[in-house]
Design an enzyme around this catalytic site. Structure first.
Site, short mmCIF file in Angstrom:
data_model
loop_
_atom_site.label_atom_id
_atom_site.label_comp_id
_atom_site.label_asym_id
_atom_site.label_seq_id
_atom_site.Cartn_x
_atom_site.Cartn_y
_atom_site.Cartn_z
CG ASN A 9 -1.70 1.25 1.38
OD1 ASN A 9 -1.85 2.01 0.43
ND2 ASN A 9 -2.24 1.49 2.58
CD1 TRP A 10 3.98 1.08 -2.29
CD2 TRP A 10 3.88 1.71 -4.43
NE1 TRP A 10 4.79 0.24 -3.00
CE2 TRP A 10 4.75 0.61 -4.33
CE3 TRP A 10 3.64 2.27 -5.69
CZ2 TRP A 10 5.40 0.06 -5.43
CZ3 TRP A 10 4.29 1.73 -6.79
CH2 TRP A 10 5.16 0.64 -6.66
CE LYS A 11 -0.02 3.65 4.47
NZ LYS A 11 0.04 3.83 5.91
CG HIS A 95 -5.72 2.56 4.99
ND1 HIS A 95 -5.27 3.55 5.83
CD2 HIS A 95 -4.73 1.63 4.95
CE1 HIS A 95 -4.05 3.24 6.25
NE2 HIS A 95 -3.71 2.08 5.73
CD GLU A 97 -2.80 6.15 6.25
OE1 GLU A 97 -2.79 6.12 5.01
OE2 GLU A 97 -1.89 5.64 6.96
CD GLU A 167 -3.53 -1.80 7.39
OE1 GLU A 167 -2.43 -2.10 6.93
OE2 GLU A 167 -4.15 -0.76 7.09
N GLY A 173 2.59 2.86 10.55
CA GLY A 173 3.58 3.91 10.34
C GLY A 173 4.31 4.34 11.60
CB SER A 212 5.22 -1.24 11.93
OG SER A 212 4.86 0.11 12.12
N GLY A 233 2.91 -0.82 4.24
CA GLY A 233 3.11 0.56 3.81
C GLY A 233 4.59 0.84 3.58
N GLY A 234 5.21 1.44 4.60
CA GLY A 234 6.59 1.93 4.48
C GLY A 234 7.57 0.93 3.91
#
Ligand code: PGA
Length: 254
Positions: A9-11, A95, A97, A167, A173, A212, A233-234
């Site tokens: 998930n690159w956001k 998500h 966010e 999540e 993150g 994470s 993500g990251g």
């Protein structure tokens, strides 16, 4: 029996050029990977380039969001038929966010999931509690409410095809991964809820952990019986790091 599914998930990260550069580096690293489904969810603006690059690859494409409406006067929104043009297999909905920053409700998320399924795109439905909710001992209540609300529009026979991403918001993150024990406890709860609502077909639904995830912790998370993959993500932004996550079985003992 449940094929592991690893999704990036690159956001709001990577231009189309950067997406192309990532895929050029990543695809050779996973060319011969069997028995793991790989999904990349770039921004909308990268879907066109990515879909061309993935034409002969076994990597699936996902969007990060979709409108609950078919079409019309919804400035800035992206419809499901627009996503179909880029051969998206999956789309992430709900998500944290989107829930937290843009006020998305379970009802809206459920409409999005139903819209996707009716157009043969599979939703990755995210659920998860905040730190305050966990500390107030409300984790399971929150998960139950999010699951029943967000899946209300999903027909029972499609439940095995959808993906749930657990999540915990406090782990996203932050570098604070849930321990395998905490994650497994939540996944087992989600599994029980699925089976209670939709019967034994809930055993086939894949439940990803997100928050994470990195090469150093993916092996221990994936050992848990109800963790069927990861939403990353990251650590999915670099080819080397995400390919190590895809090859989670080789990360043991590190
Ligand atoms: P993270 O993000 O891996 O950077 O914690 C996960 C997600 O939000 O899907």
């Amino acid at each position: 029996m449940r094929t592991p599914i690893m999704a990036a998930n690159w956001k709001m990260q990577k231009t189309a050029d950067e997406t192309a550069a990532f895929l050029a580096g990543f695809l050779p690293l996973v060319e011969t990977t069997a028995d793991v489904e790989i999904v990349i969810a770039p921004p909308f603006t990268s879907l066109d380039r990515a879909s061309q690059q993935l034409r002969n690859a076994s990597v699936h494409l996902s969007a990060q969001n979709v409108s609950n409406e078919e079409k019309g006067a919804f400035t800035g929104e992206i419809s499901v038929s627009m996503l179909q043009e880029f051969s998206c297999t999956y789309t992430i909905v709900g998500h944290s966010e989107r829930r937290g920053l843009y006020g998305e409700t379970d009802t809206l998320i459920s409409q999005k999931a139903a819209m996707l399924l009716s157009h043969e795109i599979l939703p990755i439905v995210c659920v998860g509690e905040t730190l305050e909710e966990r500390e107030a001992d409300r984790t399971f209540d929150v998960l139950r409410t999010q699951l029943s609300g967000s899946l209300a529009g999903v027909p029972a026979e499609r439940v095995p095809e959808i993906v749930i991403a657990y999540e915990p918001v406090w782990a996203i993150g932050t570098g604070k991964t849930a321990t395998p024990e905490i994650a497994q406890e939540a996944h087992a709860f989600i599994r029980r809820e699925l089976v209670a609502s939709w019967g034994e077909s809930g055993q086939q639904t894949r439940i990803q952990y997100g928050g994470s995830v990195k090469p150093e912790n993916v092996f221990d998370l994936m050992k848990c019986p109800d963790i069927d993959g990861a939403l990353v993500g990251g650590a999915s932004l670099e080819p080397d790091s995400f390919s190590k996550i895809v090859h989670f079985e080789q990360q043991g003992g590190e």
